[in-house]
Design an enzyme around this catalytic site. Sequence first.
Site, short mmCIF file in Angstrom:
data_model
loop_
_atom_site.label_atom_id
_atom_site.label_comp_id
_atom_site.label_asym_id
_atom_site.label_seq_id
_atom_site.Cartn_x
_atom_site.Cartn_y
_atom_site.Cartn_z
N ASP A 63 1.10 -1.07 0.21
CA ASP A 63 -0.17 -0.31 -0.44
C ASP A 63 1.09 1.20 -0.28
O ASP A 63 1.80 0.82 0.68
CB ASP A 63 -1.22 0.05 1.02
CG ASP A 63 -2.01 -0.55 0.97
OD1 ASP A 63 -1.92 -1.88 0.50
OD2 ASP A 63 -3.33 -0.88 1.71
N HIS A 81 3.59 -2.39 3.43
CA HIS A 81 3.59 -0.86 2.01
C HIS A 81 4.57 -0.45 1.73
O HIS A 81 5.88 -1.53 1.96
CB HIS A 81 3.76 -0.01 3.21
CG HIS A 81 2.24 0.07 3.93
ND1 HIS A 81 1.79 -0.32 4.79
CD2 HIS A 81 1.26 0.34 4.64
CE1 HIS A 81 1.00 -0.76 5.75
NE2 HIS A 81 -0.09 0.63 5.14
#
Length: 246
Positions: A78, A214
Site C-alpha cells: 500500500d 507497504h
Amino acid sequence: MWRGLRLPVVLAVGAAAAFWSLHAANSSEAQSANTSRPAHRLAATTPVQKPTPTATKSVQVTKPVEQAQGKVVYLTFDDGPDPRWTPEVLAVLAKHGVHGTFFMLAEESDSHPELVDQVRAAGNQIGNHSISHPQLTKLSPAQLHHQVADGIKSKCFRPPYGATNARVRAEIKRDGMQQVLWDVDTEDWKRPGTATIVHRVLAGARPGAIILMHDGGGNRAQTVAALDQALTALSARGFGFATLAC
C-alpha cells in the site's frame, strides 16, 4: 364469606383468560408475519470488523472471484508508488520470481507515472487506494465519490485504514470495483523490526491469505528486508504466490 368473594374471583379469572387469549393471538400474528417476511440472503463474505485509522487490525477480506488454487498467498503493498522503496520491493519480488498487488494512491502515481509502468511491466497488479488516503467513512457523498472514482484505474479498491461501511462499499461497487481488504496485517508501517514483520507474515500465512505490507508512506527498509526473508521461508514451506485479479 366465600360467597362474597365468588364474583371478584370469577371476574379475575375471566380477565386473565381474556388476557392470555389476546396474547396468544398476538403471538400467532407475529409468528405469521415473521414467516411471511422474505428471508435476507446471507452475504457471501465474512462481516468486516471496521478498524480505527490509527491502529488497523487484521480483518477478513473480500477477494476477487478469480483466485489461484492451492497453497497460495497474496502479497499486497500500500501507499506507493515511492521512488525510493517501490523499486526495492520490486527487486526483492524479482529475486524470488514472484509477483504482488500494489494498491496505489493517485497522488503518488500521478507524481511517478514511470513507477506505475515499472510495476506493471514486472508482471504485478495495481489496485486503487484512493487519491490522498482519507478516512472514507467521514467524507461527504461528493468527496467519497471523488476519492474512489478518480483514483488509479483498477478493478480492486482498498479503502485507506480499512475504514469501510455500507456507504463506502456501495460507492466502490457503483464505480465498477470490488473492495479488497486483508487477512494478515504486518503493521510494518510502525517499523516494529524486521524480525517482527517476518514473524507476522509467517504466523498468518495460510492458503488464500492476503498479506498487507507497504511500499510507501515512510521509511520501508524493514519491510524490504522482511519481505526477502519471508519469501524464503514461505517458499520453503511450500507456498506459492499470486496476484489479485485487479
